[in-house]
Design a protein around this motif. Structure first.
Motif, PDB file in Angstrom:
ATOM      1  N   ALA A  14       0.858  -1.182   0.000  1.00 51.27           N
ATOM      2  CA  ALA A  14       0.000   0.000   0.000  1.00 51.27           C
ATOM      3  C   ALA A  14       0.891   1.226   0.000  1.00 51.27           C
ATOM      4  CB  ALA A  14      -0.900   0.010   1.227  1.00 51.27           C
ATOM      5  N   HIS A  15       0.659   2.147  -0.936  1.00 49.76           N
ATOM      6  CA  HIS A  15       1.488   3.335  -1.064  1.00 49.76           C
ATOM      7  C   HIS A  15       0.635   4.581  -0.903  1.00 49.76           C
ATOM      8  CE1 HIS A  15       4.782   0.868  -2.575  1.00 49.76           C
ATOM      9  NE2 HIS A  15       3.922   0.302  -3.415  1.00 49.76           N
ATOM     10  N   PHE A  16       1.130   5.507  -0.093  1.00 50.24           N
ATOM     11  CA  PHE A  16       0.461   6.791   0.007  1.00 50.24           C
ATOM     12  C   PHE A  16       0.667   7.577  -1.288  1.00 50.24           C
ATOM     13  CE2 PHE A  16       0.927   5.709   4.496  1.00 50.24           C
ATOM     14  CZ  PHE A  16      -0.334   6.045   4.972  1.00 50.24           C
ATOM     15  N   ARG A  17      -0.390   8.308  -1.652  1.00 43.17           N
ATOM     16  CA  ARG A  17      -0.331   9.053  -2.905  1.00 43.17           C
ATOM     17  C   ARG A  17       0.824  10.045  -2.907  1.00 43.17           C
ATOM     18  NH1 ARG A  17      -4.368  13.789  -4.869  1.00 43.17           N
ATOM     19  NH2 ARG A  17      -3.252  14.265  -6.783  1.00 43.17           N
ATOM     20  N   HIS A  18       1.091  10.663  -1.752  1.00 46.73           N
ATOM     21  CA  HIS A  18       2.145  11.660  -1.638  1.00 46.73           C
ATOM     22  C   HIS A  18       2.657  11.603  -0.202  1.00 46.73           C
ATOM     23  CE1 HIS A  18       4.119  15.618  -1.459  1.00 46.73           C
ATOM     24  NE2 HIS A  18       4.186  15.546  -2.762  1.00 46.73           N
ATOM     25  N   PRO A  19       3.939  11.899   0.043  1.00 46.92           N
ATOM     26  CA  PRO A  19       4.435  11.891   1.422  1.00 46.92           C
ATOM     27  C   PRO A  19       3.638  12.782   2.366  1.00 46.92           C
ATOM     28  CG  PRO A  19       6.263  12.059  -0.119  1.00 46.92           C
ATOM     29  CD  PRO A  19       5.011  12.163  -0.936  1.00 46.92           C
ATOM     30  N   LEU A  20       3.051  13.832   1.838  1.00 50.79           N
ATOM     31  CA  LEU A  20       2.269  14.716   2.705  1.00 50.79           C
ATOM     32  C   LEU A  20       1.007  14.036   3.225  1.00 50.79           C
ATOM     33  CD1 LEU A  20       2.605  18.126   0.851  1.00 50.79           C
ATOM     34  CD2 LEU A  20       3.704  17.415   2.969  1.00 50.79           C
ATOM     35  N   VAL A  21       0.526  13.022   2.520  1.00 49.60           N
ATOM     36  CA  VAL A  21      -0.618  12.266   3.039  1.00 49.60           C
ATOM     37  C   VAL A  21      -0.188  11.509   4.293  1.00 49.60           C
ATOM     38  CG1 VAL A  21      -2.327  10.491   2.571  1.00 49.60           C
ATOM     39  CG2 VAL A  21      -1.603  12.035   0.731  1.00 49.60           C
ATOM     40  N   ARG A  22       0.968  10.842   4.211  1.00 50.09           N
ATOM     41  CA  ARG A  22       1.495  10.140   5.378  1.00 50.09           C
ATOM     42  C   ARG A  22       1.686  11.124   6.536  1.00 50.09           C
ATOM     43  NH1 ARG A  22       4.703   5.347   5.977  1.00 50.09           N
ATOM     44  NH2 ARG A  22       4.886   5.181   3.719  1.00 50.09           N
ATOM     45  N   ALA A  23       2.287  12.283   6.232  1.00 47.71           N
ATOM     46  CA  ALA A  23       2.516  13.286   7.272  1.00 47.71           C
ATOM     47  C   ALA A  23       1.201  13.764   7.875  1.00 47.71           C
ATOM     48  CB  ALA A  23       3.292  14.463   6.694  1.00 47.71           C
ATOM     49  N   ALA A  24       0.182  13.899   7.028  1.00 47.03           N
ATOM     50  CA  ALA A  24      -1.120  14.358   7.529  1.00 47.03           C
ATOM     51  C   ALA A  24      -1.729  13.330   8.477  1.00 47.03           C
ATOM     52  CB  ALA A  24      -2.066  14.616   6.355  1.00 47.03           C
ATOM     53  N   VAL A  25      -1.606  12.052   8.142  1.00 47.45           N
ATOM     54  CA  VAL A  25      -2.142  11.001   9.006  1.00 47.45           C
ATOM     55  C   VAL A  25      -1.452  11.045  10.370  1.00 47.45           C
ATOM     56  CG1 VAL A  25      -2.327   8.507   9.341  1.00 47.45           C
ATOM     57  CG2 VAL A  25      -2.785   9.504   7.089  1.00 47.45           C
ATOM     58  N   ILE A  26      -0.119  11.142  10.358  1.00 46.78           N
ATOM     59  CA  ILE A  26       0.635  11.122  11.609  1.00 46.78           C
ATOM     60  C   ILE A  26       0.355  12.365  12.452  1.00 46.78           C
ATOM     61  CG2 ILE A  26       2.987  11.228  12.554  1.00 46.78           C
ATOM     62  CD1 ILE A  26       3.836   9.384  10.264  1.00 46.78           C
ATOM     63  N   SER A  27       0.323  13.546  11.812  1.00 48.03           N
ATOM     64  CA  SER A  27       0.121  14.780  12.575  1.00 48.03           C
ATOM     65  C   SER A  27      -1.287  14.873  13.159  1.00 48.03           C
ATOM     66  CB  SER A  27       0.402  15.996  11.680  1.00 48.03           C
ATOM     67  OG  SER A  27      -0.543  16.059  10.624  1.00 48.03           O
ATOM     68  N   LYS A  28      -2.253  14.213  12.522  1.00 46.26           N
ATOM     69  CA  LYS A  28      -3.641  14.281  12.966  1.00 46.26           C
ATOM     70  C   LYS A  28      -3.878  13.454  14.231  1.00 46.26           C
ATOM     71  CE  LYS A  28      -8.293  13.054  11.311  1.00 46.26           C
ATOM     72  NZ  LYS A  28      -8.498  11.888  12.184  1.00 46.26           N
TER      73      LYS A  28
END
Length: 931
Positions: free
Chosen positions: A329-343
């Motif tokens: 499973a790949h996140f569309r963009h690294p910022l998606v991963r960052a958004a999940v973690i920061s949330k």
């Protein structure tokens, strides 16, 4: 890891940048190259990379790719394994040491293998050869996205490869997010900076996504996006969720947030619409370090406390946040991963790590890593497990991961002394990486713990090792010696020797006075080591090369070169020989160490060995090796982050340039060396700078300037005075004095040196004094002095012999004995030509013509060799010895195709067409015998 969707916006407005990359790909058959693509998040870097990869495939190139993922940055060589996975079978054909090193890095070799940890540079060489082997079958394009999030060992390997593929049909494109200060981006590779879109291009892209938005909203998005393609695509999507956007931002995103944060908020705004189980799975995926769907789903099941299936992620796929790729499973963009973690809250993230730790029962290092991330406080059980686990990345050659593991282990430790010990162990590994900043940081933290007394002594050594070149007064030397005595009393002789070596180096780089030197040697005698021990011998030599000359000479006399199998011991003995001015023994010891270090891939120590051998190779007339060692030593010192050895190699390079006749460049480099050394009062480097100046002035026909530059080395009140380096200047000082009409001023200096030579029988001093006696002798005594000097065994000293022959021929001509003068002058000219001493060779030709002889032009060999670069000369010599291209590449850390390309250019320069002819031109020989 793996590929991911192109960044939104495609390639609108990127024609120029794309042309740069495609032109590199199109030229790959003629020239290999590498480039760093820099830009802000979402600016279109990945779209460019994907387009370049597609262009390469269409052009018939093989394409290898890897994407850095922040969660994987702690896994040693994870990125490299991903890159090489499609061609891993090719690695079986590598030379055994390289293959074993690479397989150990990937965990493909048993972790308890007797060979121990592989050298990082051996892994890098294996990667280079594996990639160039692929490139020999068809052109190769390597595309690397988000380099800043690759693990550090992979970054280092890619930097090594990028600097060495110029002669291979291989192109490497690395993408780095702007604002990340990493070595790969800071290297001397060319950079392509991807900037914001023009207003026209931005409007064109926005028109594709905002047909349903009004004019005011479109203008606001244009203003907020600031030409960023990803923002132009994502902000409209967020704006359409008006209620959620208002809850996050109010009526308008606040200008105080940077664009990256606004994009994260835009992605996070869509996360709240996902089902809870999907959010659990996304959180596990965000903290996972493998993107493995099975791991993610198993972890989500534990985190949620209910059965999860792959289907729970479909909502995230529909929202455009992730995509599936086989079992990943790949996140569309690294910022998606960052958004999940920061949330998510800290507790939720720790729970996700704990869930993964439960899943990874068969992978001990990853399991304990996630356990360590799941703890907010201290836990000795996990701390102990973390310390034990650090051996796994160590065996794989990932020192940076070892440091992190020990740091984290220390953070989890309750006992203060144990915490300090673990931090110091991490600092020792940081020293091995050449990271002075990290060593200081770790020691500062360790200093706040309750260390044992012996650990306090060890910390003192660790704090010293990066500062050997900073002069300390006698009190500081005394402090180091007292610490060494404590280590001796505690039975830790290894630590004691390390402390004494640090003290000795301070005596070597900067003059700390006779009492300090004597104290170092006094304490060294108390160490429980056998007489003649390599490190002990080196300590005596660098601490007090004059006072301990006989001690060192006796130790070296007992050394049997063929019986030593440890290159570090050879290096230490070679250091001792160099410090006591015994160049023949020094180059023999260091030469054998050089061979072993190349075989083992220990490039950090190799750079020191090469740098140390330059001046002694010059002294005995092996200027070909000096030239090659100088160039490679400087390159490796920079590669391995050894600043003081870089400066030392620069000094040697300046001296060599001066002797070869490049006066202007030599003086420029000498000035740079002196500037860097003056602030630290490094008398050794200041002396080397004056040597280079003296050689340059003498070679340029400016003897008075040469005399005044060299005279400084013999004035004990001058910062450039150095007890050892002045020996290299003795004959040149006398020569300059004679030609400048200052012979009367130098007699006192020579007389003092004659007194020293009674007890200090350093070969350089003894032989250079014979030259000085001869050129300074009166006419009644000169002939006897010259004949005595020339009757010595100078077989390994062709440079000095030729200078003696030149001076003798000049004296004979002044005595009107022109027929007798021609023989030594002719011999000197041939030697100067063979060595490459162009200025001295030309002076000799002038003398020969004045003596009625024929001053021959430089031989074809001399002219040809002088046209080679240092690296070409090194390759030519190894080829002449019969080594294959692959064997030469292994020694010089180049691909065999690069070696072949160099030989293709070398042959016409030397007017040869076969290796047999090459051996006749550059093979081993004795210039004196040839004369």
């Amino acid at each position: 890891m793996g590929s991911r969707m192109p960044e939104a916006g495609g390639l609108i407005g990127r024609d120029g940048e794309l042309r740069v990359l495609t032109d590199m790909v199109d030229a790959v058959e003629d020239e290999g190259s590498a480039i760093v693509v820099m830009g802000d998040p979402g600016i279109g870097k990945t779209s460019l990379l994907r387009a370049a990869a597609a262009h390469g495939k269409n052009a018939g190139a093989a394409v290898l790719s890897v994407v850095g993922v922040e969660a994987e940055a702690h896994l040693p060589f994870a990125g490299l394994h991903q890159l090489l996975r499609p061609v891993l079978a090719e690695t079986d054909r590598l030379p055994t040491p390289q293959r074993d090193a690479l397989h150990a890095a990937f965990g493909m070799r048993p972790s308890d293998a007797a060979e121990g940890a592989p050298e990082p540079f051996m892994i890098a060489l294996a990667t280079l050869n594996a990639l160039t082997d692929v490139a020999s079958q068809k052109p190769l394009l390597i595309v690397v996205d988000d380099v800043q999030w690759l693990d550090l060992p992979t970054q280092d390997v890619l930097g090594f490869v990028a600097r060495r593929i110029g002669s291979d049909p291989c192109v490497l494109i690395g993408v780095v997010r702007a604002g990340h200060d990493i070595a790969f981006a800071a290297s001397d590779l060319p950079q392509l900076n991807v900037g914001r879109l023009t207003e026209q291009d931005a409007r064109e892209l926005l028109d594709r996504n905002t047909a349903d938005l009004g004019y005011a909203d479109r203008e606001r998005i244009l203003r907020e996006a600031a030409g960023n393609p990803l923002a132009l695509t994502e902000l409209p999507l967020a704006l359409r969720s008006a209620s959620r956007l208002a809850a996050e931002y109010g009526e308008q995103p606040p200008h105080s947030l940077p664009l990256t944060a606004r994009l994260e908020r835009a992605f996070a705004a869509r996360l709240g619409d996902l089902p809870p189980l999907c959010q659990d799975a996304l959180l596990v995926a965000a903290v996972d370090d493998a993107d493995d769907l099975r791991e993610i789903i198993a972890g989500a099941t534990i985190l949620a406390g209910q059965e999860a299936h792959v289907a729970v992620l479909e909502a995230a796929v529909t929202a455009g946040l992730v995509r599936f790729d086989n079992l990943y499973a790949h996140f569309r963009h690294p910022l998606v991963r960052a958004a999940v973690i920061s949330k998510e809250s800290v507790a939720r993230k720790q729970a996700a790590h704990a869930a993964l730790a439960e899943v990874l029962t068969d992978e001990p290092y990853r399991r304990v890593w996630h356990r360590a991330q799941s703890i907010g406080g201290q836990d000795d059980e996990v701390a102990d497990e973390m310390e034990r686990a650090h051996a796994i990345p160590l065996r794989r050659g990932s020192v940076s991961e070892v440091i992190w593991a020990l740091e984290r282990s220390a953070e989890l430790t309750t006992d203060s002394a144990t915490r300090g010990r673990r931090l110091m162990l991490a600092a020792e590994h940081a020293f091995g990486l050449g990271r002075a900043d990290l060593v200081d940081q770790l020691l500062e933290r360790a200093g706040r713990t309750s260390l044992t007394r012996l650990d306090q002594v060890r910390m003192q050594w660790l704090g010293e090792i990066f500062h050997d070149g900073v002069p300390g007064d006698a009190d500081h030397i005394r402090t180091l010696c007292e610490a060494a005595q404590e280590a001796i009393d505690a039975g830790d002789s290894a630590l004691a020797l390390n402390l004494l070596q640090a003290a000795g180096l301070r005596c070597w780089w900067a003059d700390t006075g006779p009492e300090a030197r004597a104290l170092v040697c006094e304490v060294a005698r108390r160490v429980d080591r056998p007489r003649g021990d390599a490190q002990l011998t080196a300590i005596f030599s660098i601490a007090d090369p004059l006072g301990e000359y006989q001690t060192v000479a006796d130790s070296l006399a007992g050394v049997r070169l063929e019986s030593i199998t440890d290159p570090a011991a050879l290096w230490l003995y070679g250091m001792a020989a160099a410090a006591t001015a015994d160049p023949v023994r020094s180059v023999d010891l260091l030469g054998r160490a050089e061979i072993m270090l190349r075989q083992q891939g220990r490039l950090g120590l190799l750079s020191q060995v090469l740098t140390m051998s330059v001046s002694d190779s010059m002294e005995i007339g092996d200027w070909e090796h000096a030239w090659a060692a100088s160039e490679e030593g400087r390159r490796l010192a920079a590669d391995t982050g050894q600043a003081i050895w870089d400066a030392g190699s620069q000094a040697g390079y300046a001296m060599l340039l001066a002797l070869r006749g490049d006066h202007g460049r030599s003086l420029e480099i000498a000035a740079e060396v002196e500037r860097s050394a003056a602030g630290k009062k490094l008398s050794n480097l200041l002396a080397c700078g004056q040597l280079a100046r003296g050689f340059a002035y003498l070679s340029a026909g400016r003897p008075a300037d040469a005399y005044h530059a060299l005279r400084r080395l013999f004035d004990q009140d001058d910062p450039a005075f150095h007890v050892h380096e002045r020996f290299h200047a003795v004959s040149f000082l006398a020569e300059a004095a004679v030609h400048a009409g200052l012979a009367g001023e130098v007699h006192e200096v020579i007389a003092d040196l004659e007194s020293e030579a009674v007890t200090v029988r350093s070969p350089i001093l003894v032989r250079q004094l014979t030259y000085a006696r001869a050129v300074l002798a009166s006419d009644d005594e000169a002939e006897e002095a010259f004949l005595a000097a020339l009757s010595a065994d100078l077989t390994r000293w062709p440079w000095l012999r030729a200078r003696l022959e030149l001076a003798f021929g000049q004296w004979l001509r002044r005595q009107r004995r022109v027929a007798e003068a021609r023989r030594p002058l002719h011999s000197a000219q041939l030697t100067f030509d063979l060595i490459g001493a162009r200025s001295w060779a030309e002076s000799t030709r002038v003398e020969l013509r004045a003596a009625g002889g024929r001053g021959q032009a430089a031989t074809g060999k001399a002219n040809g060799l002088s046209s080679l670069t240092a690296q070409e000369l090194q390759i030519a010599r190894l080829a002449a010895e019969g080594l294959s291209n692959k064997e030469i590449g292994e020694r010089l850390y180049l691909s065999h195709r690069t070696v072949g390309s160099h030989l293709y250019r070398i042959f016409p320069k030397l007017d040869v067409s076969t290796r047999a002819q090459l051996a006749a031109v550059v093979g081993p020989q004795d210039p004196v015998a040839g004369a």
